[in-house]
Design a protein around this motif. Structure first.
Motif, PDB file in Angstrom:
ATOM      1  N   GLN A 113       0.829  -1.205   0.000  1.00  0.00           N
ATOM      2  CA  GLN A 113       0.000   0.000   0.000  1.00  0.00           C
ATOM      3  C   GLN A 113       0.862   1.253   0.000  1.00  0.00           C
ATOM      4  O   GLN A 113       0.538   2.260  -0.644  1.00  0.00           O
ATOM      5  N   TYR A 114       1.967   1.193   0.720  1.00  0.00           N
ATOM      6  CA  TYR A 114       2.868   2.350   0.742  1.00  0.00           C
ATOM      7  C   TYR A 114       3.482   2.575  -0.637  1.00  0.00           C
ATOM      8  O   TYR A 114       3.554   3.716  -1.115  1.00  0.00           O
ATOM      9  N   LEU A 115       3.927   1.504  -1.284  1.00  0.00           N
ATOM     10  CA  LEU A 115       4.499   1.635  -2.626  1.00  0.00           C
ATOM     11  C   LEU A 115       3.473   2.194  -3.606  1.00  0.00           C
ATOM     12  O   LEU A 115       3.796   3.029  -4.462  1.00  0.00           O
ATOM     13  N   ILE A 116       2.237   1.737  -3.491  1.00  0.00           N
ATOM     14  CA  ILE A 116       1.178   2.239  -4.374  1.00  0.00           C
ATOM     15  C   ILE A 116       0.995   3.745  -4.173  1.00  0.00           C
ATOM     16  O   ILE A 116       0.808   4.499  -5.139  1.00  0.00           O
ATOM     17  N   GLY A 117       1.084   4.209  -2.917  1.00  0.00           N
ATOM     18  CA  GLY A 117       0.990   5.639  -2.656  1.00  0.00           C
ATOM     19  C   GLY A 117       2.118   6.421  -3.314  1.00  0.00           C
ATOM     20  O   GLY A 117       1.897   7.511  -3.871  1.00  0.00           O
ATOM     21  N   CYS A 118       3.324   5.867  -3.288  1.00  0.00           N
ATOM     22  CA  CYS A 118       4.461   6.512  -3.958  1.00  0.00           C
ATOM     23  C   CYS A 118       4.251   6.535  -5.470  1.00  0.00           C
ATOM     24  O   CYS A 118       4.518   7.552  -6.132  1.00  0.00           O
ATOM     25  N   LEU A 119       3.774   5.445  -6.017  1.00  0.00           N
ATOM     26  CA  LEU A 119       3.517   5.373  -7.450  1.00  0.00           C
ATOM     27  C   LEU A 119       2.450   6.376  -7.865  1.00  0.00           C
ATOM     28  O   LEU A 119       2.564   7.040  -8.908  1.00  0.00           O
ATOM     29  N   ASP A 120       1.407   6.477  -7.049  1.00  0.00           N
ATOM     30  CA  ASP A 120       0.338   7.440  -7.344  1.00  0.00           C
ATOM     31  C   ASP A 120       0.879   8.866  -7.377  1.00  0.00           C
ATOM     32  O   ASP A 120       0.493   9.674  -8.232  1.00  0.00           O
ATOM     33  N   LYS A 121       1.760   9.187  -6.448  1.00  0.00           N
ATOM     34  CA  LYS A 121       2.333  10.533  -6.385  1.00  0.00           C
ATOM     35  C   LYS A 121       3.131  10.846  -7.649  1.00  0.00           C
ATOM     36  O   LYS A 121       2.973  11.932  -8.238  1.00  0.00           O
ATOM     37  N   ILE A 122       3.962   9.909  -8.087  1.00  0.00           N
ATOM     38  CA  ILE A 122       4.746  10.140  -9.303  1.00  0.00           C
ATOM     39  C   ILE A 122       3.823  10.285 -10.507  1.00  0.00           C
ATOM     40  O   ILE A 122       4.011  11.178 -11.345  1.00  0.00           O
ATOM     41  N   GLU A 123       2.824   9.424 -10.587  1.00  0.00           N
ATOM     42  CA  GLU A 123       1.904   9.492 -11.731  1.00  0.00           C
ATOM     43  C   GLU A 123       1.093  10.778 -11.705  1.00  0.00           C
ATOM     44  O   GLU A 123       0.871  11.406 -12.753  1.00  0.00           O
ATOM     45  N   ASP A 124       0.620  11.205 -10.526  1.00  0.00           N
ATOM     46  CA  ASP A 124      -0.140  12.452 -10.428  1.00  0.00           C
ATOM     47  C   ASP A 124       0.692  13.648 -10.874  1.00  0.00           C
ATOM     48  O   ASP A 124       0.187  14.571 -11.513  1.00  0.00           O
ATOM     49  N   ASP A 125       1.984  13.628 -10.524  1.00  0.00           N
ATOM     50  CA  ASP A 125       2.846  14.769 -10.827  1.00  0.00           C
ATOM     51  C   ASP A 125       3.362  14.776 -12.252  1.00  0.00           C
ATOM     52  O   ASP A 125       3.590  15.854 -12.823  1.00  0.00           O
ATOM     53  N   THR A 126       3.591  13.595 -12.825  1.00  0.00           N
ATOM     54  CA  THR A 126       4.281  13.539 -14.120  1.00  0.00           C
ATOM     55  C   THR A 126       3.482  12.866 -15.229  1.00  0.00           C
ATOM     56  O   THR A 126       3.861  12.969 -16.398  1.00  0.00           O
ATOM     57  N   GLY A 127       2.432  12.151 -14.883  1.00  0.00           N
ATOM     58  CA  GLY A 127       1.695  11.404 -15.885  1.00  0.00           C
ATOM     59  C   GLY A 127       2.329  10.069 -16.234  1.00  0.00           C
ATOM     60  O   GLY A 127       1.837   9.353 -17.107  1.00  0.00           O
ATOM     61  N   VAL A 128       3.417   9.737 -15.568  1.00  0.00           N
ATOM     62  CA  VAL A 128       4.135   8.484 -15.820  1.00  0.00           C
ATOM     63  C   VAL A 128       4.138   7.671 -14.539  1.00  0.00           C
ATOM     64  O   VAL A 128       4.462   8.186 -13.467  1.00  0.00           O
TER      65      VAL A 128
END
Length: 344
Positions: free
Chosen positions: A178-193
């Motif tokens: 769940q923590y990793l998913i939160g990190c992934l969401d942050k990168i995707e929200d900020d960069t689209g990737v």
């Protein structure tokens, strides 16, 4: 035939490139392919945000609204210069002289291989220096080196909020996925990737394998009773997060002789598919000034590493020098997540 006929940069390059055919590439070498440019300066455009922006609406018959060129930073750096040399030992030189008198090619090749292997260690050291810089960039967002009175420090400007610190990451009941998913969401929200790959050390993976949340989710019927191996843990994390985690535990010795890991323990890095940057080579003084009209003998290998052999008359010997100007660019620096999982 003399030592000067045998100990040429061309022969050393041929020997090194034959050996290199069987060498597996370093992990970050595959993510930062090599290229070359003139001079010392490295400049590149780094995207500071990957999200597309909508086109502004407009009325008819009016001038277009100019859009400022935002979202990109131009990065400048002066690439560091690496150089080291070796000479043939007295013992090996005398051994070669005696073998040359026999004319036995097999004996000559055996002694020359010993001599070439000394130079190969310099070329391997050059490869290690490149991998260290790439690993530093990925695992910390910076490259820092100090040796021989020279200090270099480069900051690739990984966004501060893409560097995560979680001191509970390695505690038994922490929900890692769940923590990793939160990190992934942050990168995707900020960069689209969205990152799809990750890297950590063997020691860090061993800590993850002790996580009781993972154990209970993998061994549902036994309420977590069972032994998780590396394959189980990596497969479960990929299934839950979409990230393929790679373990990288190679080590090297730094300038002081201390053993260091390319990927430090307690660090997990998430990054997208594709190349993350480029391993850039500059033009060494040996290549630009000694390749023509000089008594020195210069050849280039590994895109931009110069091998120079020079005759020495007193004492009679051949000095072999390996030099390179090199620094990785890191265009995808905004699209990675660096997780500090230390206990604080």
């Amino acid at each position: 035939m003399t030592i000067f006929d045998l100990m040429t940069s061309q022969n050393i390059v041929a020997y090194w490139e034959t050996l290199s055919q069987d060498r597996a590439p370093y992990l970050f070498e595959t993510m930062f392919p090599s290229d070359k440019k003139l001079g010392l300066d490295l400049s590149y455009i780094k995207g500071s945000a990957g999200l597309p922006v909508v086109l502004n609406v407009s009325a008819f018959d009016v001038k277009a609204v100019p859009r400022p060129r935002i979202g990109f930073d131009k990065m400048y750096a002066e690439m560091p210069f690496f150089k080291e040399s070796m000479t043939i030992s007295e013992r090996l030189r005398q051994e070669l002289n005696m073998v040359l008198q026999t004319g036995n090619q097999a004996y000559i090749d055996t002694v020359m291989n010993k001599i070439f292997n000394d130079t190969v260690r310099l070329l391997e050291s050059a490869a290690v220096s490149r991998e260290r810089m790439r690993a530093m960039a990925v695992t910390s967002g910076t490259v820092a080196m100090a040796a021989n009175g020279q200090e270099y420090s480069y900051d690739y400007n990984v966004p501060a909020d893409h560097k995560f610190t979680e001191h509970n990451f390695n505690t038994a009941d922490f929900d890692i996925c769940q923590y990793l998913i939160g990190c992934l969401d942050k990168i995707e929200d900020d960069t689209g990737v969205r990152p799809t790959r990750g890297v950590c050390s063997r020691a860090q993976l061993n800590k993850i394998m002790q996580n009781t949340v993972l154990k209970k989710n993998i061994y549902v019927l036994t309420n977590g009773v069972g032994t998780i191996n590396a394959k189980n843990a990596i497969a479960y994390i990929e299934d839950q997060t979409g990230v393929t985690l790679e373990v990288y535990s190679k080590r090297y010795k730094d300038e002081t002789g201390a053993t260091k890991a390319y990927v430090p323990d307690d660090v997990v890095v998430l990054f997208p598919d594709g190349d993350l940057g480029t391993t850039w080579f500059g033009t060494t003084p040996e290549e630009s000034d000694l390749m023509s009209g000089s008594s020195a003998n210069v050849s280039i290998t590994d895109v931009g590493v110069a091998i120079t052999t020079m005759k020495r008359e007193d004492p009679v010997n051949v000095e072999t020098k390996v030099s390179m100007i090199c620094l990785p660019s890191f265009e995808m620096a905004d699209q990675i997540a660096i997780i500090d999982a230390s206990e604080g």
